[in-house]
Design an enzyme around this catalytic site. Structure first.
Site, PDB file in Angstrom:
ATOM      1  CG  HIS A 193      -2.129  -0.845   1.096  1.00  0.00           C
ATOM      2  ND1 HIS A 193      -2.066  -2.220   1.070  1.00  0.00           N
ATOM      3  CD2 HIS A 193      -3.443  -0.542   0.981  1.00  0.00           C
ATOM      4  CE1 HIS A 193      -3.287  -2.712   0.935  1.00  0.00           C
ATOM      5  NE2 HIS A 193      -4.145  -1.721   0.877  1.00  0.00           N
ATOM      6  CE  LYS A 243      -7.307 -12.166  10.817  1.00  0.00           C
ATOM      7  NZ  LYS A 243      -7.368 -12.732  12.158  1.00  0.00           N
TER       8      LYS A 243
HETATM    9  S1  SF4 Z   1      -7.265 -18.546  13.060  1.00  0.00           S
HETATM   10 FE1  SF4 Z   1      -6.086 -17.856  14.857  1.00  0.00          FE
HETATM   11  S2  SF4 Z   1      -3.952 -17.883  14.222  1.00  0.00           S
HETATM   12 FE2  SF4 Z   1      -5.218 -17.974  12.360  1.00  0.00          FE
HETATM   13  S3  SF4 Z   1      -5.471 -15.832  11.690  1.00  0.00           S
HETATM   14 FE3  SF4 Z   1      -7.205 -16.303  13.024  1.00  0.00          FE
HETATM   15  S4  SF4 Z   1      -6.547 -15.643  15.094  1.00  0.00           S
HETATM   16 FE4  SF4 Z   1      -4.707 -15.792  13.811  1.00  0.00          FE
END
Ligand code: SF4
Lengths: 289, 188
Positions: B36, B104
Site C-alpha cells: 500500500h 478479515k
Molecule cells: S485462526 Fe487464529 S492464528 Fe489464524 S489468523 Fe485467526 S486468530 Fe490468527
C-alpha cells in the site's frame, strides 16, 4: 540423564506438526455441534468453511492457518535442565521442515532471526512432579487472538458479577479480531503475572474436562451461554456461535485483590501433548497442567 | 450465493448487498502495509506502478509461497487483519478505483466512505482458512516489489470459486461489523 525412546527434539517436531495440522478432537466436536445449532445462514456458511479447511489441512498435512503462531511449552513430570535446549533445537528443526512461519522478532528493532527462536523464545514453563514420566505440552498461539489478552486488577467488592462483566466485555470488544468462535481462557486470582499464566494454561485443557470446582463450573457454563447469546457470531459477522467453550483456572490471591485475566484462543486452538516414559511416547492433544 | 468474475466494474459492485455470499473467479492481487505504502508513494511521485492495480480486487494477504519448478505454488493464503491498512486504503481506493477488497475484520468508516464514493465492496474471507483459500488459487504470477519480502510483495493470483466471501461492507457505506457491534447483547 533419562534415557528416552525418541530424542526430545524429534518429539518436539512431532508435537508441532500434530498441533498445526490436526485440530484437537474436542475442538472439532465443538465446531460440529455449533454448526448443528447455528441458525444464521451466514454463520453456518463460515463454520462449514472452517471445518472444510480443518479437513483439508489434516489430509494434506499442512498448517491449518498461515499464522503458525508462537508455541508455548509446558514441561511436567521428571526432567533435567538439558530439556530446554532440546526443545529449542526441535522448534528450529520444525520451522524448517513443516514449515512454520518464522514469527519471532526483536520487540523494538523487529529483526527476525528466521528460526522462531531469539531471546526468551520459546516460552517454556517447568512443572516438576514426582511422576515417572515427562510430559511435554505445546499450545500454538497466533497473534490475532493473543493480541486481545486483557488483565484487570478488580476490587474485591466487584465480586463474581465484576468478573463476568470483565470477561464478557473482553470477548465482545475483541469482535472478529481473534477469529471467533474460539475458547475463552480465564484466570481468576493469583498475582498479576500468575493470573495471565492461568488464563493461558486453561486453553491447554480439553473442552470436556472438569476443573472439579462447582462454582467455577457454573461460571464457565453461565459465560458460555451469555457469550453465545450476544450475537457476535463467527468472525464477528453475527450469529449464535461466538465461543466454543470457556475454561477457567483459579488460585488464591491477596485479600485486597481480585485479579482477572482473559486469554482468547481462536477457532484454531492448536495443542499437542507427548507423555514420555522409559520405553514409550504417547501423543495426545490436551492436558491438565 | 453469487458467482462473481473479474474484471467487474462499478455497476456489478453496486448490486452487491450486505450479507451476500460470494464465490470469486478470476484475477486478484495481494497487498499488505508495504504494498500500500509503495503504491501510494509511487503515484504521488509520478512514478510508474505495476500493471493490474487499477480496478482490481485487492486481497489483504501475506501468503506462504514456495518455488515450484520455474513457477510458484501457494502453500497457505488466509486473510490478514485489514484494519492495519485503514490509513492508506482510502487513497488506494480513490487513486486506483479498487473494486473489491478481501480481508478479515473489516475497515474504518473513512474506508467505507471512499468505497461508496467510487464503488467498491469489502469481502470478508474466513479468518484462518488458509488451506482452503490456497487451494482455490490456480495460478500465481509475480511477485512485484519482491524487495518487500514474500509476505509484503504484490502477487497476482488467478482464483477459481474462491470463497465463501461475505459482503461485509457494501458500496453504500453500510458495515455488517458495525451493525453487529452496535446490536450486541451485553447483559450479564
Ligand atoms: S485462526 Fe487464529 S492464528 Fe489464524 S489468523 Fe485467526 S486468530 Fe490468527
Amino acid at each position: 540423564m533419562i534415557k528416552l525412546p525418541e530424542p526430545v527434539d524429534q518429539i518436539v517436531v512431532n508435537l508441532l506438526k500434530a498441533a498445526n495440522t490436526k485440530l484437537p478432537q474436542d475442538v472439532g466436536w465443538a465446531l460440529e455441534a455449533a454448526a448443528g445449532w447455528e441458525n444464521d445462514p451466514m454463520a453456518r456458511t463460515q463454520l462449514g468453511a472452517i471445518m472444510d479447511n480443518v479437513k483439508k489441512a489434516e489430509s494434506l498435512g499442512r498448517p491449518m492457518c498461515q499464522d503458525t503462531g508462537i508455541p508455548i511449552f509446558y514441561v511436567k513430570g521428571r526432567f533435567d535442565s538439558s530439556i530446554g535446549a532440546e526443545i529449542r533445537k526441535g522448534l528450529k528443526k520444525a520451522t524448517e521442515i513443516i514449515p512454520l512461519r518464522p514469527n519471532t522478532v526483536d520487540p523494538l528493532t523487529r529483526r527476525n532471526p528466521g528460526d522462531n527462536l531469539g531471546k526468551g523464545m520459546p516460552v517454556i514453563h517447568y512443572i516438576p512432579t514426582d511422576d515417572v514420566f515427562t510430559e511435554i505440552s505445546v499450545l500454538v498461539k497466533g497473534a490475532g487472538s493473543e493480541n486481545m489478552t486483557r488483565l484487570a486488577m478488580l476490587n474485591p467488592s466487584d465480586g463474581i458479577e465484576g468478573v463476568k462483566r470483565f470477561v464478557a466485555d473482553s470477548v465482545l470488544d475483541a469482535g472478529g479480531r481473534p477469529c471467533p468462535p474460539g475458547i475463552v481462557g480465564v484466570g481468576i486470582g493469583g498475582t498479576a503475572d500468575e493470573c495471565v499464566s492461568m488464563a493461558k494454561e486453561a486453553l491447554m485443557s480439553p473442552l470436556d474436562s472438569d476443573n472439579g470446582d462447582p462454582v467455577l463450573k457454573e461460571l464457565e457454563e453461565d459465560l458460555f451461554v451469555r457469550l453465545n447469546s450476544s450475537g457476535l457470531g463467527p468472525m464477528g459477522l453475527g450469529g449464535s456461535t461466538t465461543v466454543l467453550g470457556v475454561k477457567i483456572r483459579s488460585a488464591y490471591c491477596h485479600t485486597a485483590s481480585l485479579p482477572v485475566a482473559v486469554n482468547i484462543g481462536c477457532w484454531a486452538t492448536r495443542r499437542a501433548v507427548a507423555r514420555i516414559t522409559d520405553n514409550n511416547v504417547e501423543y495426545g492433544q490436551g492436558a491438565e497442567l | 450465493m453469487i458467482e462473481l468474475r473479474t474484471p467487474f466494474g462499478e455497476d456489478a459492485v453496486r448490486k452487491l448487498k450486505l450479507g451476500d455470499t460470494v464465490y470469486l473467479t478470476g484475477d486478484i492481487i495481494t497487498g499488505r502495509d508495504g504494498m500500500h505504502e509503495r503504491a501510494i508513494e509511487n503515484v504521488r511521485q509520478n512514478r510508474p506502478v505495476p500493471e493490474g492495480i487499477e480496478e482490481s480486487v485487492l486481497y489483504h494477504c501475506g501468503p506462504i509461497v514456495a518455488r515450484d519448478g520455474n513457477g510458484w505454488r501457494v502453500v497457505a493464503a488466509g486473510p490478514t487483519t485489514s484494519a492495519r491498512m485503514n490509513s492508506s486504503e482510502p487513497e488506494m481506493i480513490r487513486k486506483f478505483r479498487i473494486r473489491a477488497i478481501i480481508g478479515k475484520g473489516g475497515m474504518s468508516a473513512e474506508v467505507g466512505e471512499a468505497m461508496s464514493e467510487t464503488g467498491c465492496v469489502y469481502l470478508a474471507a474466513v479468518g484462518g482458512a488458509a488451506v482452503s483459500l490456497a487451494e482455490s488459487i490456480i495460478g500465481v504470477r509475480g511477485p512485484e516489489w519482491s524487495d518487500l519480502g514474500m509476505a509484503e510483495a504484490m502477487w497476482r493470483f488467478e482464483v477459481e470459486a474462491m470463497g465463501p466471501l461475505i459482503v461485509a461492507m457494501d458500496s453504500e457505506g453500510n458495515s455488517l461489523y458495525e451493525n453487529v457491534m452496535s446490536g450486541l447483547i451485553r447483559d450479564i
